[in-house]
Design an enzyme around this catalytic site. Sequence first.
Site, PDB file in Angstrom:
ATOM      1  N   HIS A  54      -3.062  -3.027  -4.245  1.00  0.00           N
ATOM      2  CA  HIS A  54      -2.151  -2.033  -4.033  1.00  0.00           C
ATOM      3  C   HIS A  54      -1.469  -1.744  -5.308  1.00  0.00           C
ATOM      4  CE1 HIS A  54      -2.380  -2.097   0.370  1.00  0.00           C
ATOM      5  NE2 HIS A  54      -2.656  -3.358   0.463  1.00  0.00           N
ATOM      6  N   ASN A 126      -0.686  -1.220   6.590  1.00  0.00           N
ATOM      7  CA  ASN A 126      -1.463  -0.072   6.230  1.00  0.00           C
ATOM      8  C   ASN A 126      -1.348   1.188   7.017  1.00  0.00           C
ATOM      9  OD1 ASN A 126      -2.462  -1.452   3.981  1.00  0.00           O
ATOM     10  ND2 ASN A 126      -4.102  -2.400   5.314  1.00  0.00           N
ATOM     11  N   TYR A 336       0.763 -13.869  -0.626  1.00  0.00           N
ATOM     12  CA  TYR A 336       1.510 -12.613  -1.181  1.00  0.00           C
ATOM     13  C   TYR A 336       2.873 -13.012  -1.838  1.00  0.00           C
ATOM     14  CZ  TYR A 336      -0.406  -8.711   1.177  1.00  0.00           C
ATOM     15  OH  TYR A 336      -1.447  -7.495   1.616  1.00  0.00           O
TER      16      TYR A 336
END
Length: 511
Positions: A54, A126, A336
Amino acid sequence: MTDSTTTTNSGAPVASDQHSQSVGNDGSIVLTDHYLVEKLAQFNRERVPERVVHAKGGGAFGHFQVTGDVAQYTRAALFQPGADTKLVIRFSSVAGEQGSPDTWRDPRGFAIKFYTPEGNYDLVGNNTPVFFIKDGIKFPDFIRSQKRLPGSHLRDNTMQWDFWTLSPESAHQVTWLLGDRGIPSSWRKMNGYGSHTYQWINADGERFWVKYHFHTNQGHETLTQDQADQIAGQDADFHIRDLYAAIERGEFPTWTLKVQVMPYEDAKSYRFNPFDLTKVWPHEDYPEIEVGTMTLDTNPENYFAQIEQVAFAPSNFVPGIDASPDKMLQARIFSYADAQRYRVGTNYQQLPVNAPQSELHSYSKEGAMNVTFPPASKPVYAPNSFGGPHADAERAGDAGGWQSDGELVRAAVTLHAEDDDFSQANALVNQVMDQDQRDRLALNVIGHVSQVTHPEIRERAVQYWRNVDAWLGEQVANGLPPLKTTAGEQVPEPTPNVGDWAQDHVPEPAK
C-alpha cells in the site's frame, strides 16, 4: 508577503538562504556553516521508508454520522444512535511503489481511523470483500510474488501465476481482480469493505460476528483495461488528483456503511468457515443493516505529515469491537503496528494525525522521538500504589479476544460443508456477471496469462480457471498464444501430471 526572518530548526536567525560560507576565493566550504549542514542533513532524511504494501495512496479527513440503530449488537460509542465521529481515510493500491500509476489493475486499500471518545478505532480494509489468501503465514510470499524480480527488477506474470496456482484459495479474489470491478474509476466511486470478520459486543456482553460494507453514494464506476492504460500514461496520480479536486470544489464524497451480523453460535455450524478471508457471507443468510454515513470534507494540509505518516493498525480496537478467529486478521493485528513502529518510529502514535482525541493514560515510556510524558509524580509501572492509572475490565468490556471456545475454533477450521476454493468464484462468474462481463474477464485473463513464460505454470493457470468455470477455462486455453522462445532456447517440457496436480487440489463437492 511575510516579513519574517528565516531561522534554523533551533530558532536562531539565518544570515543567508542563498550562499554557504567559504574560505578565500577558492570556494572551500567550512563545516562551521551549521545552517548549511542542517539543511543538507535534513534533506537526506526527509523520507521515511515507504510502505512495503500500500505504498501509493492518498486520503482525506471527514466524519461518520450514525443514522441507524445497532446498539443491540455493539456498545462501541462511535456506532451509537446520533454519534458523529471524526476520521481520516487513506486509499491506496497494494503492490505498486509510491511512484506507480494509480490506475494499475490492483486491489485498493480502504483504511479508516476513527477518533472515538474511547480511543482510536482503525478499520483496515480493501475495495473487495475478500482476499487472495486465508492465513497470514503466506502474506510475505504473496506480496513478494506481486512485486519485482530480484535480478531484472521487473514485475513478472510468471511469478504471480506460480503463486496463485499453487494457492488455489486465491481464485475468488483473482476473479474479482481480473473482472470488470478490478480497476475503479475513482476512489470516490468504489465501495469499501472491512473484508475480515470482526466481533461486536453489546452492553449486556452478548457477542456477534460482523462484516463491514461501505457503499459509495457517487455511483459505482470502473475502468476498462484500455482506459486504465491510457490514463496511466497521462497522469500517474489520477486518483489522488480526483479526490483532492472534488473536495476542493465542495463535492464531498459519501459512503453508506452497512453491516452483516451473524449470531455468535451460528459460526459453529455454518456451512463454510465464516472467518475465512477468501469467502463472502451470502446476503440472503445475513442481510445488510444500515449503520450510518461517512463523509469526506477536508483535504490534508500537508501530505507527508497527515497522509504518509498516518499509521493504521487493526490492533486498535475500542470497547464493543474485537477480533475474531480470522487467521489473516490475527496476523495483521501484530504485523501492522510493528510495521509502523519500524517505518515511522517507536512513538508514531504521538504524531497529531495518529494521536487519540480521547484522554491518554499510557505506561509506554521513552523511545525515539518521545514528546509526551506524565508528571514526574506519576509512576511509570503497574500495578502501583501512587495514583497511577489502573486497568478497568468493566470499562474496557471484553476486549482481548472471543470466549475461549475450542469447539468453535475447531469447527471454524475443519467442519464446514462448502470450504472449497472455487464455488464462490464460480457463483461470481455465473450468477453476478452477464455474458459481456464474462467475455471481458476471459480476455483479461488471457492477456495476463499470456505473459507467463513457464509452461507448467501456464498450464496450471489454465486448470485454475477450469476449476472456476469450465467454459471460462476453455476460453483461456484456446485464447493463449504459443509460448515464445529466444533463439536457440528450448522451452522446457511441462512435468507429467500437471492436470492431475490441479485436479488433486479441487475439493470434493459438498454432500
